[in-house]
Design a protein around this motif. Structure first.
Motif, PDB file in Angstrom:
ATOM      1  N   CYS A  42       0.754  -1.201   0.117  1.00 13.34           N
ATOM      2  CA  CYS A  42      -0.041  -0.149  -0.094  1.00 13.34           C
ATOM      3  C   CYS A  42       0.871   1.144  -0.082  1.00 13.34           C
ATOM      4  O   CYS A  42       2.053   1.079   0.267  1.00 13.34           O
ATOM      5  CB  CYS A  42      -0.982   0.096   1.086  1.00 13.34           C
ATOM      6  N   GLU A  56      -1.021   5.380   3.034  1.00 14.49           N
ATOM      7  CA  GLU A  56      -2.610   5.116   3.202  1.00 14.49           C
ATOM      8  C   GLU A  56      -2.839   5.639   4.753  1.00 14.49           C
ATOM      9  O   GLU A  56      -2.088   5.575   6.052  1.00 14.49           O
ATOM     10  CB  GLU A  56      -3.239   3.457   3.440  1.00 14.49           C
ATOM     11  N   ASN A 104      -6.384  -0.475   5.336  1.00 17.31           N
ATOM     12  CA  ASN A 104      -6.301  -0.062   3.876  1.00 17.31           C
ATOM     13  C   ASN A 104      -5.214  -0.947   3.197  1.00 17.31           C
ATOM     14  O   ASN A 104      -4.915  -1.022   2.114  1.00 17.31           O
ATOM     15  CB  ASN A 104      -6.074   1.291   3.748  1.00 17.31           C
ATOM     16  N   CYS A 105      -4.286  -1.448   4.029  1.00 19.31           N
ATOM     17  CA  CYS A 105      -3.086  -2.339   3.389  1.00 19.31           C
ATOM     18  C   CYS A 105      -3.446  -3.770   3.678  1.00 19.31           C
ATOM     19  O   CYS A 105      -2.173  -4.468   4.017  1.00 19.31           O
ATOM     20  CB  CYS A 105      -1.926  -1.735   4.525  1.00 19.31           C
TER      21      CYS A 105
END
Length: 126
Positions: free
Chosen positions: A26, A29, A34-35
């Motif tokens: 990612c 973020e 979100n990773c």
């Protein structure tokens, strides 16, 4: 059935010996949640890394996390008082699950990450 199980076990062990480093990826973020995308690293990339950046103070602070495969890695932590940058390195597949700068990855965390990756792949193929 027994033969099939033994064949799958042997295949899994043999495949694990080939270069197959996978890391979470990612970029910049605002949350570790979100990773959860994983990707296979290039042959030259031997490490997974997590870089956590914080800026500002109090309620005006900003947290960013980036994860990727890298060929070389040096762990460090720099704190300027108004922000910090922490780089963590590891050498096994999906070891860069944690977004915290001082938390060791546990077996349960790895299992949750693997499950999240598996569910993401299943959802993408539907």
């Amino acid at each position: 059935m027994k033969t099939l199980c033994i064949t799958l076990l042997v295949a899994t062990v043999c495949l694990g010996k080939a270069h197959a480093l996978w890391c979470y990826r990612c970029e910049n973020e605002p949350s570790n949640w979100n990773c959860v995308r994983s990707a296979k690293c290039a042959e030259s990339e031997k490490f997974c890394t997590t870089i956590v950046t914080t800026t500002g103070l109090g309620k005006d602070s900003d947290y960013r996390v980036s994860k990727r495969c890298v060929p070389t890695c040096t762990e460090n932590f720099v704190d300027t008082g108004r922000g910090s940058v922490s780089t963590k390195c590891c050498e096994s597949s999906l070891c860069n699950i944690s977004g915290a700068t001082s938390v060791k990855t546990s077996g349960a965390a790895i299992a949750v990450g693997l499950l999240a990756s598996f569910l993401y792949v299943l959802r993408s193929e539907l």
